[in-house]
Motif scaffolding. Structure first.
Motif, PDB file in Angstrom:
ATOM      1  N   VAL A  26       0.837  -1.201   0.000  1.00 57.48           N
ATOM      2  CA  VAL A  26       0.000   0.000   0.000  1.00 57.48           C
ATOM      3  C   VAL A  26       0.874   1.254   0.000  1.00 57.48           C
ATOM      4  O   VAL A  26       0.514   2.261  -0.610  1.00 57.48           O
ATOM      5  CB  VAL A  26      -1.014   0.013   1.170  1.00 57.48           C
ATOM      6  CG1 VAL A  26      -0.354   0.295   2.504  1.00 57.48           C
ATOM      7  CG2 VAL A  26      -2.120   1.033   0.900  1.00 57.48           C
ATOM      8  N   LYS A  53      -6.930   0.252  -1.059  1.00 54.86           N
ATOM      9  CA  LYS A  53      -7.501  -0.902  -0.355  1.00 54.86           C
ATOM     10  C   LYS A  53      -7.158  -2.203  -1.082  1.00 54.86           C
ATOM     11  O   LYS A  53      -6.813  -3.204  -0.450  1.00 54.86           O
ATOM     12  CB  LYS A  53      -9.013  -0.762  -0.234  1.00 54.86           C
ATOM     13  CG  LYS A  53      -9.444   0.299   0.744  1.00 54.86           C
ATOM     14  CD  LYS A  53     -10.961   0.442   0.757  1.00 54.86           C
ATOM     15  CE  LYS A  53     -11.398   1.570   1.666  1.00 54.86           C
ATOM     16  NZ  LYS A  53     -12.866   1.751   1.633  1.00 54.86           N
ATOM     17  N   ARG A  54      -7.241  -2.188  -2.410  1.00 55.09           N
ATOM     18  CA  ARG A  54      -6.935  -3.404  -3.175  1.00 55.09           C
ATOM     19  C   ARG A  54      -5.476  -3.819  -3.000  1.00 55.09           C
ATOM     20  O   ARG A  54      -5.164  -4.998  -2.830  1.00 55.09           O
ATOM     21  CB  ARG A  54      -7.271  -3.203  -4.651  1.00 55.09           C
ATOM     22  CG  ARG A  54      -8.763  -3.143  -4.935  1.00 55.09           C
ATOM     23  CD  ARG A  54      -9.070  -3.138  -6.412  1.00 55.09           C
ATOM     24  NE  ARG A  54      -8.635  -1.939  -7.100  1.00 55.09           N
ATOM     25  CZ  ARG A  54      -9.339  -0.808  -7.177  1.00 55.09           C
ATOM     26  NH1 ARG A  54     -10.516  -0.718  -6.580  1.00 55.09           N
ATOM     27  NH2 ARG A  54      -8.879   0.214  -7.855  1.00 55.09           N
ATOM     28  N   THR A  56      -3.581  -3.099  -0.459  1.00 49.16           N
ATOM     29  CA  THR A  56      -3.435  -3.574   0.915  1.00 49.16           C
ATOM     30  C   THR A  56      -3.882  -5.026   1.026  1.00 49.16           C
ATOM     31  O   THR A  56      -3.187  -5.865   1.602  1.00 49.16           O
ATOM     32  CB  THR A  56      -4.266  -2.702   1.887  1.00 49.16           C
ATOM     33  OG1 THR A  56      -3.824  -1.346   1.787  1.00 49.16           O
ATOM     34  CG2 THR A  56      -4.118  -3.181   3.322  1.00 49.16           C
ATOM     35  N   LEU A  57      -5.045  -5.326   0.477  1.00 48.50           N
ATOM     36  CA  LEU A  57      -5.563  -6.699   0.515  1.00 48.50           C
ATOM     37  C   LEU A  57      -4.631  -7.654  -0.209  1.00 48.50           C
ATOM     38  O   LEU A  57      -4.313  -8.737   0.292  1.00 48.50           O
ATOM     39  CB  LEU A  57      -6.962  -6.759  -0.103  1.00 48.50           C
ATOM     40  CG  LEU A  57      -8.071  -6.099   0.706  1.00 48.50           C
ATOM     41  CD1 LEU A  57      -9.362  -6.032  -0.114  1.00 48.50           C
ATOM     42  CD2 LEU A  57      -8.297  -6.829   2.014  1.00 48.50           C
TER      43      LEU A  57
END
Length: 176
Positions: A26, A53-54, A56-57
């Motif tokens: 991220v 967010k993507r 991070t996931l």
């Protein structure tokens, strides 16, 4: 504090590397967005929180755990830092694992982005991404396999990945 940090990599390597890798992923996407949207762009755009967010996931739940297991296996199978062993590790890492990682990255991102054809981006960007990865990762992995202790292998890769993910973010934004 250092002892606790080092101990976490030994006692809980998957969890620790997942957190480290998610943070680095991220962070790379954030730096790429700040550079492209705030610094270089005449039109100052807001950050894409969804993309953050993507990444991070992806870094936390896919890349960090996957690399932890991979390097644990690779280090157990090929012990040592001699040129022959390092050569085997380099070849396996770059030509067995990396194509899978590139495919997983583009496919996972397409799924999270809700794209209709989740393989389209991978088909168009796989070759240039893999070529770039060879130029970046072969020297980085040489250092990794010769000098970095196995306990910190995924962290070293994570730090290198901060640079690599910036390159990957750039490639992802391009149309081929």
């Amino acid at each position: 504090m250092w002892r606790q940090f080092k101990g976490a990599f030994t006692t809980r390597p998957i969890l620790t590397n997942a957190v480290v890798y998610g943070t680095l992923y991220v962070g790379a996407e954030f730096s790429q967005q700040v550079l492209s949207r705030k610094v270089l762009s005449e039109k100052k755009e807001a950050l894409d929180v969804g993309a953050l967010k993507r990444y991070t996931l992806y870094g936390t739940f896919i890349q960090g755990p996957l690399l932890t297991v991979w390097y644990k296996w690779l280090d157990a199978k090929y012990i040592g830092t001699g040129l022959k062993i390092v050569g085997k590790k380099l070849l396996l890492d770059q030509f067995l694992l990396t194509p899978q990682i590139v495919w997983i990255f583009f496919t996972a991102m397409s799924i999270m982005e809700g794209k209709e054809d989740i393989f389209e981006e991978c088909r168009s960007k796989f070759v240039p991404t893999f070529q770039s990865s060879c130029l970046f990762w072969l020297p980085a992995q040489s250092v990794n396999f010769m000098l970095i202790p196995p306990t910190f292998r995924v962290v070293y890769i994570g730090l290198c990945s901060f640079g690599w993910v910036n390159i990957l973010c750039y490639i992802k934004r391009q149309s081929f």
